[in-house]
Design an enzyme around this catalytic site. Structure first.
Site, short mmCIF file in Angstrom:
data_model
loop_
_atom_site.label_atom_id
_atom_site.label_comp_id
_atom_site.label_asym_id
_atom_site.label_seq_id
_atom_site.Cartn_x
_atom_site.Cartn_y
_atom_site.Cartn_z
CG MET A 89 -2.02 -0.87 1.22
SD MET A 89 -3.14 -1.09 2.62
CE MET A 89 -1.79 -2.10 3.74
CG ASN A 124 -5.97 -7.78 -2.41
OD1 ASN A 124 -5.84 -6.72 -3.38
ND2 ASN A 124 -5.85 -7.38 -1.15
N GLY A 125 -9.12 -8.05 -2.11
CA GLY A 125 -10.08 -6.97 -2.33
C GLY A 125 -11.46 -7.01 -1.68
N GLY A 126 -11.59 -6.08 -0.65
CA GLY A 126 -12.84 -5.94 -0.10
C GLY A 126 -12.86 -6.86 1.21
NE ARG A 149 -9.41 -0.06 0.86
CZ ARG A 149 -10.38 0.09 0.48
NH1 ARG A 149 -11.18 1.50 0.70
NH2 ARG A 149 -11.16 -0.85 -0.26
CG HIS A 157 -8.02 -5.77 -6.02
ND1 HIS A 157 -7.51 -4.60 -5.57
CD2 HIS A 157 -9.54 -5.94 -5.83
CE1 HIS A 157 -8.72 -4.09 -5.27
NE2 HIS A 157 -9.55 -4.68 -5.13
CB CYS A 187 -1.29 0.21 -9.21
SG CYS A 187 -1.55 2.01 -8.78
CE LYS A 195 -2.71 -6.90 -4.35
NZ LYS A 195 -3.51 -6.03 -5.09
CD GLN A 221 2.89 -4.11 -5.89
OE1 GLN A 221 2.73 -2.92 -5.53
NE2 GLN A 221 1.86 -5.08 -6.01
#
Length: 359
Positions: A36, A229-231, A257, A189, A118, A157, A88
């Site tokens: 991140m 990944n994601g949410g 997050r 993601h 991204c 990713k 990364q």
């Protein structure tokens, strides 16, 4: 809190018996904290490592140009205590990525990951990130070049697609290409990236999640390690995604997050995901274990806020948490702020509920 379930449901056991470094990384990938920007710097990673010994941690994305020509120690330096930690990379030129991967391997990273997810304008202008979903052969050439250059795992990713792409076709095309190139794992993601019309912030929330698409990918590539990944908002949700679905089991989950904003959930990872002893009984103990490292940082001229800005999410909902955050936010950035500021902030929190639940 998620970590209070340590004596509840059966943990998901780390199934890798090998002690070799690649196997350690593969096992750690079962739970990882996402790269991140502006967040997962070395201070954040060391803090997260105090909460979980087993999870795989990632750097912020760093571009190939920065790795090759920038201040490497500042950009890539990390402490051995952070391991296992992956770097990364952002880039799209195979030979530049290979050179950057070699440099990162020399720094001691356990894995090198290519960013194909991204959606920011700056990243698109550099022809890397999510826009590479439209160029699977370029991604494959980049993976092949890095694989030829380093011995550590090379992973990708990505998103499930971009803009008007069909996620079935787009993700399969990327996976086909990178698997043929020798990719060691794919972290997906599970939502599209809309490069036209949505901001990077909106791209984290607006496109709908499609976890089933990631399970279909794993069913198609049973030998390819696939992480999702994601949410994912809690440790409970992460564990649910690690359980079989229609006979298909994913290899790992990656939280971003949620792990940063509520870092206490990481206290439950070692027990519930890896079947290992927790790193610490509670958050206060984890923070105080970092006092020697923070003292060294301060002695080198660093600011207390470099470290404590990553700790503001601790103790959410506990008596004194607001005062804890206020004190750190106001006083840690000041010139000369020392460990006494952090100690006083901790004293403002009544975390007996956490202590008793973890005991």
């Amino acid at each position: 809190m998620d970590h209070q379930r340590a004596n509840g449901p059966s943990p998901l056991i780390d199934r890798s018996p090998s002690l070799s470094e690649p196997s350690k990384v593969s096992a750690a990938r079962r739970f990882s904290v996402a790269p991140m920007m502006d967040w997962t710097d070395r201070h954040c990673r060391l803090f997260h490592r105090s909460l979980t010994r087993r999870a795989l941690l990632y750097t912020e994305m760093v571009t190939t140009g920065a790795v090759r020509f920038g201040p490497r120690e500042r950009l890539l330096g990390f402490s051995a205590e952070e391991q296992p930690v992956a770097v990364q990379l952002g880039g799209s030129e195979p030979q530049e990525l290979a050179e950057a991967a070699r440099i990162c391997e020399d720094f001691g990273y356990a894995e090198v990951n290519l960013n194909v997810g991204c959606p920011s304008d700056r990243v698109q202008d550099g022809r890397f990130g999510a826009c590479l979903m439209a160029e699977p052969e370029r991604v494959a050439a980049s993976v092949a070049a890095m694989k030829a250059a380093v011995a550590i795992p090379v992973t990708v990713k990505c998103r499930i697609g971009i803009d008007d792409q069909d996620p079935e076709e787009a993700l399969d095309a990327l996976a086909d290409a990178v698997v043929a190139a020798g990719c060691d794992a794919l972290i997906v993601h599970a939502r599209k990236a809309w490069l036209k019309g949505l901001s990077p912030r909106e791209n984290r929330d607006v496109p709908p999640l499609d976890y089933d698409r990631v399970f279909r990918l794993k069913a198609r590539f049973p030998a390819l390690p696939v992480s999702i990944n994601g949410g994912i908002g809690s440790l409970d949700e992460a564990i649910a995604l690690l359980r079989p679905r229609d006979g298909v089991t994913l290899d790992g989950v990656m939280l971003g997050r949620a792990a940063y904003q509520n870092p206490e959930l990481l206290l439950g990872v070692d027990a519930l995901v890896f079947g290992a002893e927790p790193s610490h009984a509670h958050a206060r103990e984890a923070v105080t274990s970092l006092f020697p490292a923070i003292s060294q940082h301060l002695a080198k001229g660093g600011r207390l806020s470099n470290v404590t800005r990553h700790m503001l999410g601790l103790f959410a909902g506990k008596p004194g948490a607001r005062a804890y955050r206020r004190l750190l936010s106001e006083q840690a950035p000041r010139e000369g702020a020392g460990l006494d500021v952090l100690a006083r902030a901790l004293d403002l929190v009544d975390d007996r509920e956490i202590v008793s639940a973890a005991a």
